[in-house]
Design a protein around this motif. Structure first.
Motif, PDB file in Angstrom:
ATOM      1  N   MET A 124       0.841  -1.201   0.000  1.00 19.49           N
ATOM      2  CA  MET A 124       0.000   0.000   0.000  1.00 19.49           C
ATOM      3  C   MET A 124       0.872   1.245   0.000  1.00 19.49           C
ATOM      4  O   MET A 124       0.604   2.208  -0.721  1.00 19.49           O
ATOM      5  CB  MET A 124      -0.951  -0.003   1.205  1.00 19.49           C
ATOM      6  CG  MET A 124      -2.082  -0.995   1.077  1.00 19.49           C
ATOM      7  SD  MET A 124      -3.339  -0.818   2.366  1.00 19.49           S
ATOM      8  CE  MET A 124      -2.417  -1.297   3.804  1.00 19.49           C
ATOM      9  N   ASN A 125       1.922   1.245   0.803  1.00 22.55           N
ATOM     10  CA  ASN A 125       2.813   2.397   0.899  1.00 22.55           C
ATOM     11  C   ASN A 125       3.442   2.705  -0.462  1.00 22.55           C
ATOM     12  O   ASN A 125       3.538   3.867  -0.867  1.00 22.55           O
ATOM     13  CB  ASN A 125       3.889   2.137   1.958  1.00 22.55           C
ATOM     14  CG  ASN A 125       4.479   3.397   2.510  1.00 22.55           C
ATOM     15  OD1 ASN A 125       3.808   4.407   2.661  1.00 22.55           O
ATOM     16  ND2 ASN A 125       5.756   3.342   2.828  1.00 22.55           N
ATOM     17  N   LYS A 126       3.876   1.684  -1.158  1.00 23.92           N
ATOM     18  CA  LYS A 126       4.497   1.850  -2.478  1.00 23.92           C
ATOM     19  C   LYS A 126       3.563   2.593  -3.433  1.00 23.92           C
ATOM     20  O   LYS A 126       3.961   3.550  -4.093  1.00 23.92           O
ATOM     21  CB  LYS A 126       4.848   0.477  -3.052  1.00 23.92           C
ATOM     22  CG  LYS A 126       5.306   0.505  -4.491  1.00 23.92           C
ATOM     23  CD  LYS A 126       5.520  -0.907  -5.026  1.00 23.92           C
ATOM     24  CE  LYS A 126       5.845  -0.890  -6.505  1.00 23.92           C
ATOM     25  NZ  LYS A 126       6.053  -2.256  -7.019  1.00 23.92           N
ATOM     26  N   TYR A 127       2.306   2.146  -3.492  1.00 26.09           N
ATOM     27  CA  TYR A 127       1.380   2.737  -4.458  1.00 26.09           C
ATOM     28  C   TYR A 127       0.824   4.086  -4.007  1.00 26.09           C
ATOM     29  O   TYR A 127       0.588   4.967  -4.842  1.00 26.09           O
ATOM     30  CB  TYR A 127       0.267   1.752  -4.817  1.00 26.09           C
ATOM     31  CG  TYR A 127       0.807   0.643  -5.683  1.00 26.09           C
ATOM     32  CD1 TYR A 127       1.171   0.882  -7.003  1.00 26.09           C
ATOM     33  CD2 TYR A 127       0.997  -0.637  -5.173  1.00 26.09           C
ATOM     34  CE1 TYR A 127       1.690  -0.121  -7.804  1.00 26.09           C
ATOM     35  CE2 TYR A 127       1.515  -1.654  -5.969  1.00 26.09           C
ATOM     36  CZ  TYR A 127       1.861  -1.385  -7.282  1.00 26.09           C
ATOM     37  OH  TYR A 127       2.390  -2.383  -8.068  1.00 26.09           O
ATOM     38  N   VAL A 128       0.630   4.281  -2.721  1.00 24.54           N
ATOM     39  CA  VAL A 128       0.212   5.610  -2.251  1.00 24.54           C
ATOM     40  C   VAL A 128       1.292   6.629  -2.605  1.00 24.54           C
ATOM     41  O   VAL A 128       1.000   7.711  -3.122  1.00 24.54           O
ATOM     42  CB  VAL A 128      -0.089   5.609  -0.733  1.00 24.54           C
ATOM     43  CG1 VAL A 128      -0.172   7.030  -0.194  1.00 24.54           C
ATOM     44  CG2 VAL A 128      -1.384   4.856  -0.453  1.00 24.54           C
ATOM     45  N   LYS A 161       3.484   6.385  -5.003  1.00 26.38           N
ATOM     46  CA  LYS A 161       3.529   6.520  -6.462  1.00 26.38           C
ATOM     47  C   LYS A 161       2.468   7.499  -6.959  1.00 26.38           C
ATOM     48  O   LYS A 161       2.737   8.354  -7.794  1.00 26.38           O
ATOM     49  CB  LYS A 161       3.323   5.154  -7.114  1.00 26.38           C
ATOM     50  CG  LYS A 161       3.246   5.212  -8.632  1.00 26.38           C
ATOM     51  CD  LYS A 161       3.006   3.839  -9.235  1.00 26.38           C
ATOM     52  CE  LYS A 161       2.886   3.960 -10.754  1.00 26.38           C
ATOM     53  NZ  LYS A 161       2.736   2.660 -11.386  1.00 26.38           N
ATOM     54  N   TYR A 162       1.241   7.378  -6.446  1.00 25.10           N
ATOM     55  CA  TYR A 162       0.144   8.197  -6.949  1.00 25.10           C
ATOM     56  C   TYR A 162       0.072   9.591  -6.335  1.00 25.10           C
ATOM     57  O   TYR A 162      -0.502  10.490  -6.939  1.00 25.10           O
ATOM     58  CB  TYR A 162      -1.197   7.485  -6.731  1.00 25.10           C
ATOM     59  CG  TYR A 162      -1.362   6.254  -7.587  1.00 25.10           C
ATOM     60  CD1 TYR A 162      -1.174   6.296  -8.957  1.00 25.10           C
ATOM     61  CD2 TYR A 162      -1.714   5.051  -7.013  1.00 25.10           C
ATOM     62  CE1 TYR A 162      -1.326   5.163  -9.738  1.00 25.10           C
ATOM     63  CE2 TYR A 162      -1.869   3.904  -7.791  1.00 25.10           C
ATOM     64  CZ  TYR A 162      -1.671   3.977  -9.153  1.00 25.10           C
ATOM     65  OH  TYR A 162      -1.822   2.850  -9.919  1.00 25.10           O
ATOM     66  N   THR A 163       0.616   9.774  -5.139  1.00 24.59           N
ATOM     67  CA  THR A 163       0.494  11.079  -4.474  1.00 24.59           C
ATOM     68  C   THR A 163       1.794  11.864  -4.427  1.00 24.59           C
ATOM     69  O   THR A 163       1.773  13.071  -4.207  1.00 24.59           O
ATOM     70  CB  THR A 163       0.010  10.914  -3.019  1.00 24.59           C
ATOM     71  OG1 THR A 163       1.013  10.227  -2.272  1.00 24.59           O
ATOM     72  CG2 THR A 163      -1.319  10.188  -2.954  1.00 24.59           C
ATOM     73  N   GLY A 164       2.927  11.191  -4.548  1.00 23.21           N
ATOM     74  CA  GLY A 164       4.220  11.863  -4.428  1.00 23.21           C
ATOM     75  C   GLY A 164       4.624  12.150  -2.991  1.00 23.21           C
ATOM     76  O   GLY A 164       5.636  12.810  -2.747  1.00 23.21           O
TER      77      GLY A 164
END
Length: 184
Positions: free
Chosen positions: A109-113, A115-118
């Protein structure tokens, strides 16, 4: 095989039935800021055909004990509670976990959050003293999206991106194709 995810917005209804806003910064509350993020994550998960149990669309109306008990009774494979950290906390995510599988879920989850939010991160953190992590029968994570003060503008401007990242991370953990579609 169908998987069930219990995905809840942190705070809301307290143990005694009163309203629990979580941390506060000015007129902003943790429960208020995390609700749009939780709703977005639920919609993205459902758009990827993941079954989700949540109280996000009924006013964040259950306390954490009721959330965990309901998830356990339903046989939820994953339990995630969405939060933000207090106003003196530094910027960045800090997902909390207790087990090795929880760490894997938190990391995805941390990886993709990110990625999408910066948004930056303070890393994933093992905690053994939190009810939601210890009492859940499923793989559990408390996802701290960042600081209510330092990351306030990101929460307000990027709620959908936070939700998308949480959902994509859960799908990656489950081995489910993330479609990027939203479904209520």
């Amino acid at each position: 095989m169908s998987r069930l995810v219990a995905l809840n917005c942190g705070h809301g209804r307290s143990l005694n039935g009163s309203w629990d806003s979580g941390c506060v910064y000015g007129s902003k509350t943790e429960a208020g800021l995390m609700l749009p993020i939780t709703k977005a994550a639920v919609k993205y998960l459902r758009g990827s055909d993941v079954k989700v149990q949540t109280d996000a669309f009924s006013g964040n109306s259950r306390n954490m004990i009721a959330d965990v008990q309901l998830a356990n009774r339903a046989g939820a494979d994953i339990y995630v509670s969405v939060h933000c950290d207090y106003k003196a906390a530094p910027s960045g995510t800090i997902p909390l976990y207790v087990s090795a599988r929880g760490k894997k879920l938190a990391s995805k989850m941390n990886k993709y959050v990110r990625k999408y939010t910066g948004i930056g991160t303070r890393g994933v953190c093992r905690r053994t003293d939190l009810y939601e992590l210890n009492a859940s029968n499923g793989v559990a994570c408390i996802f701290e999206c960042g600081s209510i003060k330092a990351d306030l503008s990101k929460f307000e401007k990027s709620a959908d991106a936070f939700g998308k990242g949480i959902a994509r991370g859960i799908c990656a953990y489950l081995g489910v194709e993330f479609t990027g579609k939203k479904n209520t």
